[in-house]
Enzyme design. Structure first.
Site, short mmCIF file in Angstrom:
data_model
loop_
_atom_site.label_atom_id
_atom_site.label_comp_id
_atom_site.label_asym_id
_atom_site.label_seq_id
_atom_site.Cartn_x
_atom_site.Cartn_y
_atom_site.Cartn_z
N TYR A 13 -52.57 0.44 76.97
CA TYR A 13 -53.97 0.09 77.00
C TYR A 13 -53.95 -1.45 77.35
CZ TYR A 13 -55.02 4.63 75.26
OH TYR A 13 -55.59 5.90 75.16
N LYS A 55 -53.68 13.61 74.21
CA LYS A 55 -53.84 12.75 73.17
C LYS A 55 -53.74 13.42 71.81
CE LYS A 55 -57.11 9.72 75.56
NZ LYS A 55 -58.54 9.08 75.52
N GLU A 70 -48.15 3.57 85.00
CA GLU A 70 -48.29 4.58 83.74
C GLU A 70 -47.11 5.62 83.68
OE1 GLU A 70 -52.82 4.82 82.42
OE2 GLU A 70 -52.11 6.13 83.77
N HIS A 114 -55.71 11.92 78.59
CA HIS A 114 -55.80 10.80 79.42
C HIS A 114 -55.27 11.21 80.96
CE1 HIS A 114 -55.08 6.74 80.77
NE2 HIS A 114 -53.96 7.31 81.14
N ASN A 170 -61.20 12.38 73.11
CA ASN A 170 -61.73 13.10 74.36
C ASN A 170 -60.70 13.98 74.88
OD1 ASN A 170 -60.16 11.05 75.26
ND2 ASN A 170 -62.14 10.32 76.52
#
Length: 154
Positions: A52, A12, A131, A118, A115
């Site tokens: 998302y 990310k 994805e 992904h 975080n």
């Protein structure tokens, strides 16, 4: 050699900005996973919303989309036996405060909203393929034999 699977992983914007791409990629390669596709890219809002989509309508949806489009990401497809589950274990819990030391989030994350990484959910096989197809055309994925395969798998 056993059957392998492909899984989608993305460093990310916070991981990119902190210079963690090579460290994260090295962990996956050292584990024995094979890179079959990779790209450094800036996600646009349309792709972020598709990525998302399952969270649309939730209170954190807009902040997810804003964050993932705030800077470049490093998207990749890894291949290996039980690859999705292996990657999820290596990433650690979604909340870095709950992630074990030695996992990517446990070593590099401090905040749930930042975080670092992904990875596709191993419990939803359809999400993984969806994805991969969102981020990669079939001709961007390379089929190749890794010479150490016989040393990794029985």
């Amino acid at each position: 050699m056993p059957e392998t699977e492909r899984t989608f992983v993305m460093v990310k914007p916070d991981g990119v900005q902190r210079g963690l791409i090579s460290e994260i990629l090295e962990r996956f390669e050292n584990r024995g996973l094979k890179i079959v596709g990779a790209k450094f890219m800036q996600m646009d809002r349309e792709l972020a919303e598709q990525h998302y989509a399952e969270h649309e309508g939730k209170p954190f949806y807009d902040s997810l989309v804003e964050f993932i489009t705030s800077g470049p990401v490093f998207a990749m497809v890894l291949d290996g036996q039980d690859a999705t589950r292996q990657v999820r274990r290596m990433m650690g819990a979604t909340d870095p405060a709950e992630a074990a030391p030695g996992t990517i989030r446990g070593d590099y994350g401090l905040d749930l909203g930042r975080n670092v990484i992904h990875g596709s959910d191993h419990e939803d096989e359809g999400a993984n393929q969806r994805e991969i197809e969102l981020f990669f055309d079939e001709d961007e994925l390379v089929e190749w034999d890794k010479i150490d395969g016989s040393w990794l798998y029985e």
